[in-house]
Structures are given as C-alpha cells and as structure tokens.
Design an enzyme around this catalytic site. Structure first.
Site, mmCIF file in Angstrom:
data_model
loop_
_atom_site.group_PDB
_atom_site.id
_atom_site.type_symbol
_atom_site.label_atom_id
_atom_site.label_comp_id
_atom_site.label_asym_id
_atom_site.label_seq_id
_atom_site.Cartn_x
_atom_site.Cartn_y
_atom_site.Cartn_z
ATOM 1 N N GLU A 1 4.085 11.045 -5.097
ATOM 2 C CA GLU A 1 3.237 10.108 -5.803
ATOM 3 C C GLU A 1 1.781 10.696 -6.081
ATOM 4 O OE1 GLU A 1 1.869 6.334 -4.007
ATOM 5 O OE2 GLU A 1 2.910 5.371 -5.756
ATOM 6 N N GLY B 1 2.010 2.253 5.161
ATOM 7 C CA GLY B 1 3.365 1.370 5.410
ATOM 8 C C GLY B 1 3.876 1.695 6.672
ATOM 9 N N GLU C 1 5.665 -3.404 1.031
ATOM 10 C CA GLU C 1 6.048 -3.008 -0.538
ATOM 11 C C GLU C 1 5.073 -1.513 -0.369
ATOM 12 O OE1 GLU C 1 7.651 -4.337 -2.540
ATOM 13 O OE2 GLU C 1 7.840 -6.338 -1.814
ATOM 14 N N GLY D 1 0.933 -1.277 -0.148
ATOM 15 C CA GLY D 1 -0.059 -0.009 0.112
ATOM 16 C C GLY D 1 0.896 1.377 0.103
ATOM 17 N N SER D 2 0.217 2.249 0.463
ATOM 18 C CA SER D 2 0.982 3.420 0.614
ATOM 19 C C SER D 2 2.123 3.600 1.530
ATOM 20 C CB SER D 2 0.211 4.708 0.710
ATOM 21 O OG SER D 2 -0.494 4.506 2.139
HETATM 22 P P1 NAP Z 1 -3.398 2.373 1.300
HETATM 23 O O1 NAP Z 1 -4.370 3.433 1.512
HETATM 24 O O2 NAP Z 1 -2.041 2.377 2.063
HETATM 25 O O3 NAP Z 1 -3.923 1.038 1.876
HETATM 26 C C1 NAP Z 1 -3.750 -0.198 1.730
HETATM 27 C C2 NAP Z 1 -4.118 -1.384 2.482
HETATM 28 O O4 NAP Z 1 -3.784 -0.900 3.892
HETATM 29 C C3 NAP Z 1 -5.497 -1.291 2.629
HETATM 30 O O5 NAP Z 1 -5.998 -2.574 2.602
HETATM 31 C C4 NAP Z 1 -6.109 -0.396 3.673
HETATM 32 O O6 NAP Z 1 -7.496 -0.679 3.999
HETATM 33 C C5 NAP Z 1 -5.013 -0.843 4.618
HETATM 34 N N1 NAP Z 1 -5.069 0.175 5.843
HETATM 35 C C6 NAP Z 1 -5.370 1.633 5.851
HETATM 36 N N2 NAP Z 1 -5.143 2.021 6.867
HETATM 37 C C7 NAP Z 1 -4.356 0.965 7.830
HETATM 38 C C8 NAP Z 1 -3.889 0.829 9.110
HETATM 39 N N3 NAP Z 1 -3.741 2.257 9.882
HETATM 40 N N4 NAP Z 1 -3.360 -0.395 9.692
HETATM 41 C C9 NAP Z 1 -3.335 -1.333 8.738
HETATM 42 N N5 NAP Z 1 -3.910 -1.240 7.626
HETATM 43 C C10 NAP Z 1 -4.440 -0.001 6.932
HETATM 44 O O7 NAP Z 1 -3.106 2.055 -0.262
HETATM 45 P P2 NAP Z 1 -3.940 1.920 -1.397
HETATM 46 O O8 NAP Z 1 -4.642 3.247 -1.755
HETATM 47 O O9 NAP Z 1 -5.067 0.756 -1.355
HETATM 48 O O10 NAP Z 1 -3.029 1.692 -2.620
HETATM 49 C C11 NAP Z 1 -2.309 2.597 -3.392
HETATM 50 C C12 NAP Z 1 -0.886 2.499 -2.869
HETATM 51 O O11 NAP Z 1 -0.429 1.150 -2.660
HETATM 52 C C13 NAP Z 1 0.070 3.391 -3.686
HETATM 53 O O12 NAP Z 1 0.814 4.094 -2.810
HETATM 54 C C14 NAP Z 1 0.942 2.501 -4.718
HETATM 55 O O13 NAP Z 1 2.084 2.835 -4.855
HETATM 56 C C15 NAP Z 1 0.963 1.255 -3.566
HETATM 57 N N6 NAP Z 1 1.297 0.136 -4.105
HETATM 58 C C16 NAP Z 1 2.367 -0.676 -3.840
HETATM 59 C C17 NAP Z 1 2.859 -1.564 -4.473
HETATM 60 C C18 NAP Z 1 4.388 -2.389 -4.347
HETATM 61 O O14 NAP Z 1 4.404 -3.490 -4.582
HETATM 62 N N7 NAP Z 1 5.220 -1.545 -4.015
HETATM 63 C C19 NAP Z 1 1.864 -2.389 -5.334
HETATM 64 C C20 NAP Z 1 0.546 -1.993 -5.478
HETATM 65 C C21 NAP Z 1 0.479 -0.378 -4.782
HETATM 66 P P3 NAP Z 1 -8.756 0.284 3.557
HETATM 67 O O15 NAP Z 1 -8.636 -0.207 2.138
HETATM 68 O O16 NAP Z 1 -9.678 -0.355 4.341
HETATM 69 O O17 NAP Z 1 -8.252 1.633 3.755
#
Ligand code: NAP
Length: 498
Positions: free
Chosen positions: A387, A235, A252, A230-231
């Site tokens: 980003e 992370g 990641e 995730g972000s």
């Molecule tokens: P995100 O907002 O960080 O969410 C990722 C996951 O974390 C979701 O399941 C989210 O749940 C959960 N989450 C949110 N707050 C949390 C907390 N306090 N504790 C534990 N888990 C929590 O990211 P996203 O918007 O889904 O995805 C986009 C991001 O992912 C971008 O920054 C992208 O670059 C990154 N990404 C990285 C990779 C890699 O391999 N490097 C691959 C794909 C995406 P909710 O959905 O319920 O909020």
C-alpha cells in the site's frame, strides 16, 4: 494570521488539559507554516480518566430508552447539516483534501446520524417458540460497555461518525482517540455531542500519540471493544493487545485495490473511474485504485487516455473549488510516496506521468506530489503489492478475465475492487470471484454509500462491517437471550420434550 486555538480533551463532560500539559500541533499540509490548532498530548493517565468516566456513565446511558438516545443523534445530524460548510473548510485546512471532497466527508457523518438514529426505534431482536410449553424465548441486542474508538486522518469526520453514532444508539459509552494528523474534525463531532446534551461521560475525547493513548485503550480491562481503522501494521498490534484482555476488536485496515478494464469496456467511463479512484484525496483512501489491470487489446489506448486525463488535473490549494488534487497529509507520507516511486523505477517500471516532487513556488510550502502512473508493472513488484497511499497508480496487463482476476486476487489485502465490462457474464463472474469486501461494476473502487456494509477481507479486516445498520449494530452490541418460564414448574430443555 490568527493565533492558533488551543483545544482540550473532553473527559466526564469537561474540557480539560492533559496531565502532561504537552501539546500536539495540527498543521496545514498545504502550508506547513500554518498551525491550525494545538491539541493535548495526552498520556495514559488521561486515557484512564476518560475510561473511568465512560464506565460510570455507561451504567446510566444503557438504561436510557434507545428511541431517546436516538433523539440526540438526530439533533447532531441537524447541527452538522447547518455547519457543513464551516466544518468542511476546517477539514480541508487540517488534512488537505479538496474542499468538494471534504463536504462529502461531513455529508457522510450527516447520513450516518440520520440512518443510525433511525435504529433507535428498531434495534430489532428475535422471538421464537420454545420447545417447552408455557415458556417464552427471545433475544435482544445489549450494549457492550466502554468502547475505544481509534481513527485515521484520511476521513477525519466520516470515520469517527461511523463508529461513534452506532456505538451511542446501542447504549455504549465511548472514548474517542483521533489521529494526531487530524484531531479537529472529530473535536467538532464531540462538541456537538455536548451541545445536544448527551449526558456527561458518555462521550470522551482524548488526543495524543497512538502508542500512549491508543495503547492504553487497547490494554485497559474496562474497555470491552476497540473499533479501529488504520493501517494493517497497527491493526495487528491492536488485535494482539485486545487478545490479552479478551476484548472484541473490529479492525478496518489497508488496501491495494484493483480495477479491471476488459477489452469490451467503455474506455471513456473506465478512464473517468480510474482518475477518480486513483487520485481523489491524492490517493489517500483505503479504497483508492492503486492497481489497474487492463486487457492487452486495449492497454495502449487506455494508458494514452489515462495519461492525458490525469495530466490535466489541477493541483494546488485544496480550498479552491477548481482544485482536483491537494497535498499529502504530512512530510512522512510524502517521503513514503517518493521512496515507492524510486522503488518502482529500480524494479524496472516506467513512470509515464509524474514521479517527481513538485517544486514550484506555490507548492513549496506544502507536501504536494503529482499524479503518477507506472506502466510495465508486473504482479511481483513491490509497487504492485504494497500500500503506497499516495497519488500513484500501477497499470498491469492481462490476457483475459481469468488472468485479470488472478492478478487482482494476488494480494494480501481485500477491501475494494471493480470491473469495467459490457458483458453481464463477466460482470457477475468478477463480482463472485474478486476476493474483496466491496466490488463495483462499471464504477470506480471508491464511492461507498454509508448504508451498505463496508469493510474488507484478508489483511484489510477481521470480519466486521461498518456502515449498514444491521452490520454496524453487530459490532456494537452483544446478543442477550432471555427465557421466561411461566409454567410454574421446573421444565428441562432437551429432556422433558421427548
Ligand atoms: P495508522 O498509522 O495505523 O493510525 C491509525 C490510528 O491508530 C491513529 O489514531 C493512530 O494514532 C493510532 N495508533 C498508532 N499506533 C497505535 C498503537 N500502537 N495502538 C493503538 N493505536 C495506535 O493509520 P493512518 O496513517 O492514520 O491511516 C492510514 C491507514 O488507514 C491506511 O493504511 C489506510 O488504508 C487505512 N484506512 C483503512 C480504512 C478502512 O476502512 N479499511 C479507512 C481509512 C483508512 P496517531 O495518529 O497518534 O499515530
């Protein structure tokens, strides 16, 4: 329109409602009026129940021989292959990526099943001679225990599979918490786990907010590993929470990926790569090309061609085969992209294509934003540093290879990079000096294959790599070293060998 289906959590082999009985709506980003399904809005108690079930199941699953565990995973691959089209269509409906890309997402899960299931008959350890007589030494991979898998919405089946399949072949039990914007694709994956007969409690699935369910997984002492994608912002929180209970955290995270186009590059190839890298999945890929650093000598020619090609992309209903660009995943993402476009304008960059929300009738019901190209971007601008996660790409000028590499590396992130050049010396220099986990030569920044290490450096990752068997297994196993002394007497290492 059919009544939206209601989906439940999967805990201890049963499909159950959350204790709160609240619901999350999964809506189509192409048409916000369309509800794909409703999912459980779970809380900490549901996460606790799933963790307890996984902890019980782990005691038995770890003792199932790895080749037998793998047989379930091969069967999962076969079912996914049969239902590829159905799952791809549902994925496109739930998160908006064009159907051709959604098929690729399901294909990744198939590839991961076949590749990692093969590890059931390998899971190699090491043997080495002892320094003492009549003593054997070897090390084996041991499962870790209960793993919490927290996944994003942009690869809603591929990324859960990158975590789930290696975790299972290694003998772990899991609790999967998918992104709230795309829980249906991982529901399908979990349903298949049940169908192939993976024992109850080994795989658990809990939907709900990141704070409640994700937060509980990261805090719970019985969860021994968190695999998070995730972000970088979230992370960081996950990493801090894991430190409290000494969990392993595999992170990641975000990217700000650069493509370098040298003056000797084949510009037609570079433009193809740039269009694919910047605008596939509407720029919502962690590896998306978000900066293009172009040698000054070919800058104008490159930009002219890029604008022409990107301007011809077909935007619209992502279920149509001919569509190149679907919607952004939700309203917040659309607003974030529009805010960044404004920031770019305020910083003095020039949007030579796009930059304005699409308003025609066919776009009005979804979160569509056109391909947007900024020129006149300089490295210190926010649009070149942060980003954006949308169909927005920044073009920067460079004087030569050293300058281009310096600009490319001037970022907090380090996931993917690429260089277009016909000069082998420049290609190898860039492959060595670009500070990213992945570098492509004469190819775009996107397009990872599942059997090679995947991940990044700096704020993109914390040293783990999903993908390739040897690196994925390093995430989901602990090394266990065994000494067998058959000398029949006390032997002291380092002391009796003088
Ligand atoms: P995100 O907002 O960080 O969410 C990722 C996951 O974390 C979701 O399941 C989210 O749940 C959960 N989450 C949110 N707050 C949390 C907390 N306090 N504790 C534990 N888990 C929590 O990211 P996203 O918007 O889904 O995805 C986009 C991001 O992912 C971008 O920054 C992208 O670059 C990154 N990404 C990285 C990779 C890699 O391999 N490097 C691959 C794909 C995406 P909710 O959905 O319920 O909020």
């Amino acid at each position: 329109m059919a009544e939206p289906k209601s989906y439940r959590n999967f805990i201890d082999g049963e499909w159950v409602e959350a204790s709160s009985r609240g619901a999350l709506e999964d809506r189509s980003p192409a048409d916000k009026g369309e509800v794909i399904g409703t999912f459980q809005d779970s809380g900490e108690a549901d996460a606790d129940a799933a963790i307890a079930a996984a902890a019980r199941a782990f005691r038995r699953w770890r003792l199932v021989p790895a080749p037998k565990r793998a047989e379930y995973l091969f069967r999962m691959g076969e079912i996914l292959l049969k239902r590829k089209e159905e799952y791809a269509r549902e994925m496109t409906r739930e998160m908006g990526k064009p159907i051709r890309e959604a098929r690729g997402d399901v294909q990744e899960a198939i590839d991961v099943c076949y590749h990692l299931a093969g590890e059931g008959r390998r899971l190699h350890g090491h043997t080495t001679p002892s320094e003492l007589p009549n003593k054997a030494c070897f090390s084996v991979r041991a499962p870790i225990g209960v793993c919490g898998l927290i996944t994003p919405w942009n690869f809603p089946m591929a990324i859960p599979s990158w975590k789930l399949i290696p975790a299972l072949v290694c003998g772990n039990a899991v609790v999967l918490k998918p992104a709230s914007d795309a829980p249906l694709s991982s529901y399908h994956l979990v349903k298949i786990c049940q169908e192939v007969g993976i024992p109850r409690g080994v795989v658990n699935y809990v939907t709900g907010s990141g704070a409640a369910v994700g937060g509980r997984l990261t805090a719970h002492p019985e969860v021994r590993l968190i695999s998070f994608t995730g972000s970088s912002e979230v992370g960081r929180l996950v990493n801090l929470a894991c430190a409290d209970t000494f969990k392993r955290a595999s992170l990641e995270m975000g990217g700000k990926n650069a493509m370098i186009v040298m003056d000797d590059a084949r510009l037609d190839l570079a433009v193809d790569g740039a269009v694919w890298g910047a605008f596939a999945t509407a720029g919502q890929r962690c590896t998306a090309t978000s900066r293009i650093i172009v040698h000054k000598k070919v800058l104008k020619d490159f930009v002219d061609r890029l604008v022409e090609r990107a301007g011809g992309l077909k935007i619209g209903d992502p279920l149509q085969e001919s569509v190149d660009l679907g919607p952004l995943v939700n309203e917040a993402q659309l607003k974030k992209v529009m805010d960044y476009v404004q920031i770019g304008r305020d910083e003095g960059a020039d949007p030579v294509l796009g930059g304005v929300r699409l308003t025609k009738a066919e776009y009005g019901r979804g979160f569509f934003f056109p391909p947007t190209i900024f020129t006149g971007v300089t490295p210190e601008m926010r649009i070149a540093r942060e980003e954006i996660f949308g169909p927005v790409v920044c073009v920067l000028a460079a004087d030569g290879l050293d300058d281009a590499l310096a600009i490319a590396n001037d970022t907090l992130y380090g996931l993917s990079s690429s260089i277009y050049t016909q000069d082998v010396n420049r290609a190898f220099t860039a492959a060595r000096d670009l500070e990213t986990g992945i570098t492509y030569v004469n190819a775009s920044t996107i397009g990872a294959e599942t059997h090679l290490p995947f991940g990044g450096v700096k704020r993109t990752g914390n040293g783990h790599r999903e993908g390739a068997a040897h690196t994925a297994l390093d995430i989901f196993t602990e090394w266990k070293t065994v000494y067998v002394d058959y000398s029949g007497k006390l032997q002291k290492a380092q002391i009796d060998n003088g």
